[in-house]
Motif scaffolding. Structure first.
Motif, PDB file in Angstrom:
ATOM      1  N   ILE A  67     -74.277 -27.990  61.487  1.00 31.39           N
ATOM      2  CA  ILE A  67     -75.037 -26.794  61.948  1.00 31.39           C
ATOM      3  C   ILE A  67     -74.059 -25.676  62.006  1.00 31.39           C
ATOM      4  O   ILE A  67     -74.493 -24.607  62.143  1.00 31.39           O
ATOM      5  N   ILE A  68     -72.746 -25.987  62.735  1.00 32.41           N
ATOM      6  CA  ILE A  68     -71.730 -24.769  62.894  1.00 32.41           C
ATOM      7  C   ILE A  68     -71.643 -23.945  61.605  1.00 32.41           C
ATOM      8  O   ILE A  68     -71.377 -22.647  61.699  1.00 32.41           O
ATOM      9  N   GLN A  69     -71.730 -24.394  60.742  1.00 28.65           N
ATOM     10  CA  GLN A  69     -71.690 -23.556  59.450  1.00 28.65           C
ATOM     11  C   GLN A  69     -72.622 -22.615  59.143  1.00 28.65           C
ATOM     12  O   GLN A  69     -72.703 -21.390  58.576  1.00 28.65           O
ATOM     13  N   GLU A  70     -73.821 -22.726  60.113  1.00 29.52           N
ATOM     14  CA  GLU A  70     -74.959 -21.751  59.818  1.00 29.52           C
ATOM     15  C   GLU A  70     -75.157 -21.056  61.088  1.00 29.52           C
ATOM     16  O   GLU A  70     -75.785 -19.892  61.027  1.00 29.52           O
ATOM     17  N   ASN A  71     -74.723 -21.496  62.196  1.00 32.28           N
ATOM     18  CA  ASN A  71     -75.070 -20.523  63.545  1.00 32.28           C
ATOM     19  C   ASN A  71     -73.921 -19.848  64.019  1.00 32.28           C
ATOM     20  O   ASN A  71     -74.066 -19.136  65.006  1.00 32.28           O
ATOM     21  N   GLY A  72     -72.851 -19.742  63.063  1.00 35.23           N
ATOM     22  CA  GLY A  72     -71.834 -18.819  63.497  1.00 35.23           C
ATOM     23  C   GLY A  72     -71.052 -19.037  64.827  1.00 35.23           C
ATOM     24  O   GLY A  72     -70.326 -18.184  65.145  1.00 35.23           O
ATOM     25  N   GLY A  73     -71.051 -20.445  65.124  1.00 29.46           N
ATOM     26  CA  GLY A  73     -70.431 -21.011  66.248  1.00 29.46           C
ATOM     27  C   GLY A  73     -69.010 -21.162  65.931  1.00 29.46           C
ATOM     28  O   GLY A  73     -68.455 -21.374  64.895  1.00 29.46           O
ATOM     29  N   ILE A  74     -68.270 -21.429  66.935  1.00 26.89           N
ATOM     30  CA  ILE A  74     -66.806 -21.539  67.104  1.00 26.89           C
ATOM     31  C   ILE A  74     -66.479 -22.872  67.840  1.00 26.89           C
ATOM     32  O   ILE A  74     -67.003 -22.948  69.056  1.00 26.89           O
ATOM     33  N   VAL A  75     -66.133 -23.931  67.136  1.00 22.49           N
ATOM     34  CA  VAL A  75     -65.685 -25.200  67.848  1.00 22.49           C
ATOM     35  C   VAL A  75     -64.855 -25.024  69.054  1.00 22.49           C
ATOM     36  O   VAL A  75     -63.492 -24.670  68.250  1.00 22.49           O
TER      37      VAL A  75
END
Length: 300
Positions: free
Chosen positions: A173-181
């Motif tokens: 989902i990080i590829q879609e929500n613009g988050g940074i791990v």
């Protein structure tokens, strides 16, 4: 608009920095601004400043399964080598985003924890591995993933559970929500240290024997198409060893493209497109890239 680095004087920035210095392919254009935050607070400051100034953010991990185009990346690029801590608590290993997956497997072995041996040779970072749901030799990150701390575009840090990650083949989902791990936690099982090491050694020997580790590359280029194997298709098409510019379809593993002579990202892209066209024409099979491709084409 340029990122206002003067507003964040305590953070390390490099201006107009060649990204070829940071990618496994040794290719890629320049970043307008490259940031090296040392703490979560600095990372949040960068994200908030970028949002306030409507500046695009790109995060790169260890850049082992990544092609950055020769035109480089506008806005600000963030890289997290300073986020490298790994800790073990009971049967869980927590690693910050900039730690390598390889070092994470080593720490798990030291603690007698099994389950993540499949990743012993994956050269990526923890952040990139979570972002891409990295996998090898029958295992994927989703198989051992427990949770991740993620910095969202609004500046908030949220913990994502396994069920919230929407994992499937090379996707999260990080590829879609613009988050940074920021960090990932992996739930493992107790095991025998010697047996764990033996499995890691087996996986690493497989990688050394089958993959062209002696040359810069971006790892496996294509996803496996349904009912086919990519390497044999490329060999049947007569493309193994094919060279465009300084990039070559590996003679050791046809699913890899290696940099044999000062290749550019454009050489890589041209070779990828040639392979895709040829496989479609000869076998009516669509090859889709597994490698992440970002950035801008070089202006003529």
């Amino acid at each position: 608009m340029k990122f206002p680095v003067e507003k964040l004087p305590n953070i390390e920035f490099k201006m107009d920095e060649p990204l070829s210095k940071y990618t496994f392919t040794k290719t890629g254009g320049n970043a307008d601004v490259l940031a090296f935050p040392k703490t979560r607070e600095e990372l949040v400051e960068i994200v908030n400043t970028a949002r306030e100034n409507d500046i695009e953010i790109t995060v790169i991990g260890n850049a082992s399964n990544l092609i950055i185009k020769d035109g480089g990346i506008r806005g600000i690029v963030i890289i997290l080598p300073n986020f490298h801590n790994i800790s073990v608590h009971d049967n869980e290993v927590t690693a910050e985003a900039g730690a390598t997956i390889i070092n994470t497997t080593i720490e798990a072995q030291k603690a007698g924890l099994t389950g993540i041996e499949f990743a012993a040779g994956i050269p990526g970072s923890v952040g990139g591995a979570v972002f891409m749901n990295a996998g090898a030799y029958g295992g994927e990150i989703k198989d051992v993933f427990d949770s991740a701390e993620v910095l969202l575009p609004n500046g908030q840090i949220k913990t994502f559970s396994h069920d919230e990650m929407d994992f499937y083949y090379r996707h999260s989902i990080i590829q879609e929500n613009g988050g940074i791990v920021i960090s990932g936690t992996f739930k493992l099982n107790s095991g025998d240290k010697e047996a764990i090491q033996a499995e890691m050694d087996r996986v690493n020997e497989l990688r050394r024997s089958k993959q062209p580790l002696e040359y810069p590359s971006c790892g496996s280029v294509f996803r496996r198409p349904p009912n086919h194997f990519t390497g044999p298709l490329i060999i049947k098409a007569g493309l193994q060893g094919k060279i465009i510019g300084g990039a070559q379809v590996s003679k050791k593993h046809a699913g890899f493209i290696v940099n044999i002579n000062h290749a550019t990202a454009t050489d890589y892209m041209n070779l990828i497109h040639l392979i895709q066209r040829t496989i479609k024409e000869k076998f009516d099979v669509d090859l889709h890239t597994e490698v992440r491709i970002i950035g801008e084409d070089k202006k003529l």
